[in-house]
Design a protein around this motif. Structure first.
Motif, PDB file in Angstrom:
ATOM      1  N   ALA A   1       0.826  -1.212   0.000  1.00  0.00           N
ATOM      2  CA  ALA A   1       0.000   0.000   0.000  1.00  0.00           C
ATOM      3  C   ALA A   1       0.861   1.265   0.000  1.00  0.00           C
ATOM      4  N   HIS A   2       2.124   1.134   0.410  1.00  0.00           N
ATOM      5  CA  HIS A   2       3.050   2.280   0.420  1.00  0.00           C
ATOM      6  C   HIS A   2       4.070   2.198  -0.707  1.00  0.00           C
ATOM      7  N   GLY A   3       3.903   1.211  -1.585  1.00  0.00           N
ATOM      8  CA  GLY A   3       4.752   1.120  -2.771  1.00  0.00           C
ATOM      9  C   GLY A   3       6.131   0.527  -2.554  1.00  0.00           C
ATOM     10  N   VAL A   4       6.335  -0.188  -1.440  1.00  0.00           N
ATOM     11  CA  VAL A   4       7.631  -0.819  -1.194  1.00  0.00           C
ATOM     12  C   VAL A   4       7.426  -2.272  -0.776  1.00  0.00           C
ATOM     13  N   ASN A   5       8.499  -3.042  -0.857  1.00  0.00           N
ATOM     14  CA  ASN A   5       8.465  -4.420  -0.384  1.00  0.00           C
ATOM     15  C   ASN A   5       9.223  -4.495   0.944  1.00  0.00           C
TER      16      ASN A   5
ATOM     17  N   LEU B   1       7.572   8.471   3.572  1.00  0.00           N
ATOM     18  CA  LEU B   1       7.048   7.119   3.393  1.00  0.00           C
ATOM     19  C   LEU B   1       7.105   6.352   4.710  1.00  0.00           C
ATOM     20  N   LEU B   2       8.233   6.436   5.397  1.00  0.00           N
ATOM     21  CA  LEU B   2       8.350   5.731   6.680  1.00  0.00           C
ATOM     22  C   LEU B   2       7.360   6.273   7.700  1.00  0.00           C
ATOM     23  N   ALA B   3       7.195   7.580   7.729  1.00  0.00           N
ATOM     24  CA  ALA B   3       6.254   8.173   8.680  1.00  0.00           C
ATOM     25  C   ALA B   3       4.837   7.658   8.447  1.00  0.00           C
TER      26      ALA B   3
END
Length: 141
Positions: free
Chosen positions: A35-39, A106-108
């Motif tokens: 959902a955040h575009g990362v694996n 993104l991390l936040a």
């Protein structure tokens, strides 16, 4: 004479149970991070850089438990996505990698979701059991 075949009970094999538990937890993590575009590997790299800014590519590979070549591919993707920056190295020194503002954003956004997934995944365990599991898994790693 050969001994009679006695089937193993998979649920008595620690490796089998660990693989099943990891698969179940992994599905939730993958969905939350997608959902955040990362694996998960990319998330690990970003989280490591947030905690320890300026790590080298080699150190990131060691911490994320991947080969340097695999880390190079992951970093290239994160650079293309604008989530990290790779500084040109000084002669004789390794290149330093750092989070960009987009990476921090993104991390936040992902941290609360990951925290929620983590709590749900291990809700059946007491706080003491979670601490014990964390300690034992670190020992295995």
């Amino acid at each position: 004479m050969t001994e009679p075949f006695v089937p193993l009970d998979p649920d008595e094999q620690l490796g089998y149970l660990l693989v099943r538990a990891a698969d179940q937890a992994s599905r939730r993590w993958h969905a939350a991070l997608r959902a955040h575009g990362v694996n998960p590997r990319q998330f690990s790299v970003l989280a490591m850089l947030a905690r320890d800014p300026g790590l080298s590519q080699a150190e990131l590979a060691r911490r994320v438990l991947v080969t340097p070549q695999s880390m190079s591919e992951s970093l290239a993707g994160l650079v293309r996505a604008g989530l990290i920056a790779r500084e040109p190295p000084e002669p004789g020194l390794p290149a330093q990698v750092s989070l960009t503002e987009a990476g921090r954003d993104l991390l936040a956004a992902a941290y609360p979701v990951i925290g929620s997934v983590d709590r749900a995944t291990f809700a059946a365990l007491t706080g003491r059991e979670r601490d014990d599991l964390r300690r034992l898994l670190r020992k295995l790693i």
